[in-house]
Design an enzyme around this catalytic site. Structure first.
Site, short mmCIF file in Angstrom:
data_model
loop_
_atom_site.label_atom_id
_atom_site.label_comp_id
_atom_site.label_asym_id
_atom_site.label_seq_id
_atom_site.Cartn_x
_atom_site.Cartn_y
_atom_site.Cartn_z
N ALA A 243 0.27 -1.42 6.63
CA ALA A 243 1.33 -2.30 6.12
C ALA A 243 2.12 -1.63 5.00
O ALA A 243 3.35 -1.75 4.94
CB ALA A 243 0.72 -3.61 5.63
N GLU A 246 4.31 1.32 6.63
CA GLU A 246 5.32 0.86 7.58
C GLU A 246 6.48 0.16 6.88
O GLU A 246 7.66 0.42 7.19
CB GLU A 246 4.66 -0.10 8.58
CG GLU A 246 5.56 -0.52 9.74
CD GLU A 246 5.77 0.58 10.77
OE1 GLU A 246 6.61 0.38 11.66
OE2 GLU A 246 5.13 1.63 10.68
N SER A 248 7.63 0.31 3.65
CA SER A 248 8.50 1.12 2.80
C SER A 248 9.29 2.15 3.59
O SER A 248 10.47 2.39 3.31
CB SER A 248 7.67 1.81 1.71
OG SER A 248 6.74 2.72 2.26
N CYS A 358 4.60 -10.72 1.21
CA CYS A 358 4.08 -9.35 1.22
C CYS A 358 3.52 -8.94 -0.15
O CYS A 358 4.26 -8.85 -1.13
CB CYS A 358 5.20 -8.39 1.62
SG CYS A 358 4.71 -6.66 1.63
N GLU A 367 9.53 2.39 -4.20
CA GLU A 367 9.77 3.55 -3.35
C GLU A 367 11.22 3.60 -2.87
O GLU A 367 11.88 4.65 -2.91
CB GLU A 367 8.82 3.54 -2.15
CG GLU A 367 7.36 3.73 -2.53
CD GLU A 367 6.45 3.64 -1.31
OE1 GLU A 367 6.76 4.27 -0.29
OE2 GLU A 367 5.44 2.92 -1.38
#
Length: 407
Positions: A243, A246, A248, A358, A367
């Site tokens: 998770a 994927e 970022s 999330c 990021e």
């Protein structure tokens, strides 16, 4: 334009021919109905297409996953992975999430920001010498590896290729089985087995030599109390890897593609770099890394005037909701100022809502801000190297294969 009814519309956003741009297909069903009958293989479900109904389900106490209660009509994609709290309902969900959330506190995220900045600087320095860069494999992927498996989980950076291979196979395998081929299912299984084996060995090393990372903290929690078992620690590590990477990677890829296809917005963001935070929200609204999620009615309930029975399954089309003109004026336009100012747009569903919001959203933002900000600030001649963009086959997770640019 004449109104259409569900009977006159076919939902084809999952068709390979729509992969490059599923949003017109979302619009067709959204215009036809807020709640649209559909089937995953032989499982009848309801597509939830509009913002208000999606938000109501994501935040509603009558909705969850229903696996523990044995009422879900969906395949449990993580049944073999202990500690995978994305499939859980309260109170179990809260117990696991609370432990993982300790890695994403504001203080710890503040410490992660300069790490991301340094990784990006080194990558962009080298790319400027070459004059070219693949935003995916050359920037987003190594950044995600450095931040998630290496920094967050304390894994070996030399294993970067393995992390990416496992992450892609497991992410693809999270799509409904009716939309997968036999090779996808086999790859998902093999990747999960290999990844769990890797983290099992890493957990043993953390027992002997703990380091300042999430995995060591989870190992300590499993040793000091009955909060976690060792298999659960391994499962949480796998979930964090997949998770975390994927989301970022695809946020950076999809977001940069949107900017490159909207030169006026790219120029505006370059001229006003303080717009980076609202620009990231617009990227998440406009072309989200996660396109939909599933929920099950935990009790008889009503949404949008429709009565759902306990055990009924729905597909919450968050990507469709985030393009709903009822909530977002001119929703198909990419606008980096949409979330700026004193009256920002309604909260998007790019990171979901409610108790399953999330948990890694702060790190994904760090990021993306580092990567996008550096490219705009340091590459004034940034331009796409090709107009041909290939999308990965995953449906839940939306991302491109590569994004070559010249600097």
């Amino acid at each position: 334009m004449n109104a259409v009814t569900p009977a006159e519309v076919t939902f084809d956003a999952f068709d390979p021919s729509e992969r490059a741009d599923p949003y017109p297909a979302y619009r067709r069903v959204r215009d036809a109905a807020a709640l649209f009958p559909f089937a995953f293989g032989d499982v009848p479900v309801t597509l939830v297409t509009r913002y208000e109904e999606c938000a109501a389900i994501l935040t509603g106490a009558d909705w969850g996953h229903g696996y523990a209660a044995g009422i879900s009509p969906f395949r449990d994609t993580t049944a073999a992975i202990p500690g995978s709290f994305v499939r859980m309902d309260p109170p179990e969900h809260g117990r696991y999430r609370k432990l993982v959330a300790k890695a994403f506190t504001p203080r710890l995220m503040a410490e992660m920001a300069p790490v991301a900045g340094q990784v990006v600087r080194e990558i962009v320095d080298a790319a400027l010498v070459r004059g070219e860069l693949d935003v995916l494999d050359g920037l987003a992927v190594p950044l995600a590896v450095a931040m998630v498996p290496v920094r967050l989980l304390g894994a070996d950076p030399a294993d970067a290729a393995k992390f990416r291979e496992w992450q892609l196979a497991i992410a693809r395998g999270s799509d409904p089985d009716s939309l997968l081929g036999p090779q996808d299912v086999a790859a998902r299984t093999a990747a999960a087995v290999e990844c769990m084996g890797y983290f099992a060995r890493l957990v043993q090393r953390k027992k002997e030599n703990p380091t300042p990372d999430l995995l060591s903290a989870l190992v300590a929690a499993s040793a000091d109390s009955d909060q976690l078992t060792e298999p659960e620690v391994i499962g949480i590590a796998l979930l964090t890897l997949v998770a975390g990477m994927e989301t970022s990677i695809n946020l950076i890829g999809n977001g940069m593609l949107a900017l490159l296809r909207s030169p006026d917005q790219l120029a505006l963001l370059r001229d006003q770099p303080d717009l980076i935070a609202p620009a990231l929200d617009e990227m998440l609204r406009y072309d989200a890394p996660t396109q939909f999620t599933i929920r099950v009615a935990l009790a008889d309930t009503v949404v949008g005037g429709h009565r759902f029975r306990r055990g009924d399954g729905v597909v919450v089309l968050t990507a469709s909701a985030s393009r709903d003109d009822r909530v977002y004026p001119d929703a198909d336009r990419f606008d980096v100022t949409r979330y700026a100012g004193n009256h920002p747009a309604r909260k998007h569903l790019g990171f979901s809502l409610g108790i399953h919001y999330c948990v890694g959203a702060p790190l994904a933002r760090i990021e993306a801000e580092a990567a996008v900000g550096a490219l705009l600030a340091r590459a004034p001649k940034l331009a796409p190297a090709t107009d041909e963009i290939e999308y990965r086959p995953s449906l839940i997770h939306r991302g491109i294969v590569s994004l070559p640019v010249t600097l």
